[in-house]
Write an enzyme that holds these catalytic residues in place. Structure first.
Site, PDB file in Angstrom:
ATOM      1  N   GLY A   1       0.846  -1.187   0.000  1.00  0.00           N
ATOM      2  CA  GLY A   1       0.000   0.000   0.000  1.00  0.00           C
ATOM      3  C   GLY A   1       0.876   1.229   0.000  1.00  0.00           C
ATOM      4  O   GLY A   1       2.100   1.142   0.139  1.00  0.00           O
TER       5      GLY A   1
ATOM      6  N   VAL B   1       2.238   5.035   1.357  1.00  0.00           N
ATOM      7  CA  VAL B   1       2.710   5.539   2.641  1.00  0.00           C
ATOM      8  C   VAL B   1       1.504   5.956   3.482  1.00  0.00           C
ATOM      9  O   VAL B   1       0.586   6.612   2.992  1.00  0.00           O
ATOM     10  CB  VAL B   1       3.664   6.739   2.429  1.00  0.00           C
TER      11      VAL B   1
ATOM     12  N   SER C   1      -0.959   4.211   4.566  1.00  0.00           N
ATOM     13  CA  SER C   1      -2.227   3.632   4.100  1.00  0.00           C
ATOM     14  C   SER C   1      -2.886   2.734   5.138  1.00  0.00           C
ATOM     15  O   SER C   1      -4.046   2.355   4.975  1.00  0.00           O
ATOM     16  CB  SER C   1      -1.989   2.818   2.824  1.00  0.00           C
ATOM     17  N   GLY C   2      -2.146   2.367   6.185  1.00  0.00           N
ATOM     18  CA  GLY C   2      -2.671   1.441   7.180  1.00  0.00           C
ATOM     19  C   GLY C   2      -2.174   0.021   6.995  1.00  0.00           C
ATOM     20  O   GLY C   2      -2.621  -0.900   7.671  1.00  0.00           O
TER      21      GLY C   2
ATOM     22  N   ALA D   1      12.269  -5.431  11.983  1.00  0.00           N
ATOM     23  CA  ALA D   1      12.218  -4.010  11.637  1.00  0.00           C
ATOM     24  C   ALA D   1      13.426  -3.658  10.781  1.00  0.00           C
ATOM     25  O   ALA D   1      14.559  -3.719  11.246  1.00  0.00           O
ATOM     26  CB  ALA D   1      12.203  -3.162  12.908  1.00  0.00           C
TER      27      ALA D   1
ATOM     28  N   HIS E   1       5.414   2.886  15.468  1.00  0.00           N
ATOM     29  CA  HIS E   1       5.259   1.440  15.277  1.00  0.00           C
ATOM     30  C   HIS E   1       5.560   0.693  16.582  1.00  0.00           C
ATOM     31  O   HIS E   1       4.844  -0.244  16.943  1.00  0.00           O
ATOM     32  CB  HIS E   1       6.165   0.922  14.152  1.00  0.00           C
TER      33      HIS E   1
ATOM     34  N   ARG F   1       2.775  -1.534  18.786  1.00  0.00           N
ATOM     35  CA  ARG F   1       2.983  -2.927  19.182  1.00  0.00           C
ATOM     36  C   ARG F   1       2.879  -3.087  20.700  1.00  0.00           C
ATOM     37  O   ARG F   1       2.284  -4.042  21.196  1.00  0.00           O
ATOM     38  CB  ARG F   1       4.333  -3.447  18.676  1.00  0.00           C
TER      39      ARG F   1
END
Length: 187
Positions: free
Chosen positions: A11, A13, A15-16, A40, A56, A60
């Site tokens: 997707g 940038v 975008s989920g 990562a 991010h 998490r």
């Protein structure tokens, strides 16, 4: 052990896609009683990237699930021995991994060598885990400057996307937070 099921999520940038990929990984880990791992590829090279990495990490942490995070900007194959058939792996993200590999390699690094290094890493991780969810950015819809390095990157990411989707059980494109199944059956 049979190779893991691979799920590809792409997707634009913001975008989920990462949130959706995390949801897929958590659901599979719950289903099989497995452990969650997050590879990562991002490196904090500027303030925006530092903020994105922190977001991010925070997402998490607040998810209520325990993620084992592996900061691995290049050479992901070295992580394969650490995984088992009860592990669900999320690789975020392929485009960043390719960028890191390009800039850590020699200036005239062979495209085939870079392509094979990344696919070999993906294959080794898939072989040593239950499921591998790969996140990537859809960057080939934009126009690009006339630069040999940019075109090398475009060729490589396009080939990687095609190959990974061909070996994936499912492929999704996420647009405005809505995942669209492009390949495979919904779980």
């Amino acid at each position: 052990m049979a190779p893991a099921e691979i799920i590809f999520v792409t997707g634009g940038v913001r975008s989920g896609k990462s949130s959706f990929a995390e949801h897929l990984a958590k659901a599979k880990a719950l289903e099989i009683g497995g452990k969650l791992h997050y590879i990562a590829a991002g490196m904090p090279t500027d303030e925006e990237m530092k903020e994105r990495i922190q977001k991010h990490q925070w997402d998490r942490q607040k998810s209520g699930y325990r993620w084992q995070t592996w900061e691995q900007p290049t050479n992901i194959a070295t992580l394969a021995p650490f995984f088992s058939e009860k592990d669900v792996i999320l690789l975020d993200c392929l485009t960043t991994l390719l960028t890191n590999e390009l800039f850590s390699a020699k200036e005239n690094a062979d495209e085939k060598e870079l392509y094979n290094r990344i696919l070999t890493g993906i294959g080794k991780i898939a072989k040593s885990s239950h499921q591998l969810v790969i996140v990537s950015n859809e960057v080939l819809l934009d126009s690009f400057p006339d630069s040999a390095l940019v075109w090398k990157y475009c060729r490589l990411i396009g080939k990687l996307h095609q190959k990974i989707v061909s070996i994936s059980a499912q492929a999704y494109a996420v647009e405005a937070g809505i995942p669209l199944l492009k390949k495979g059956a919904a779980s």
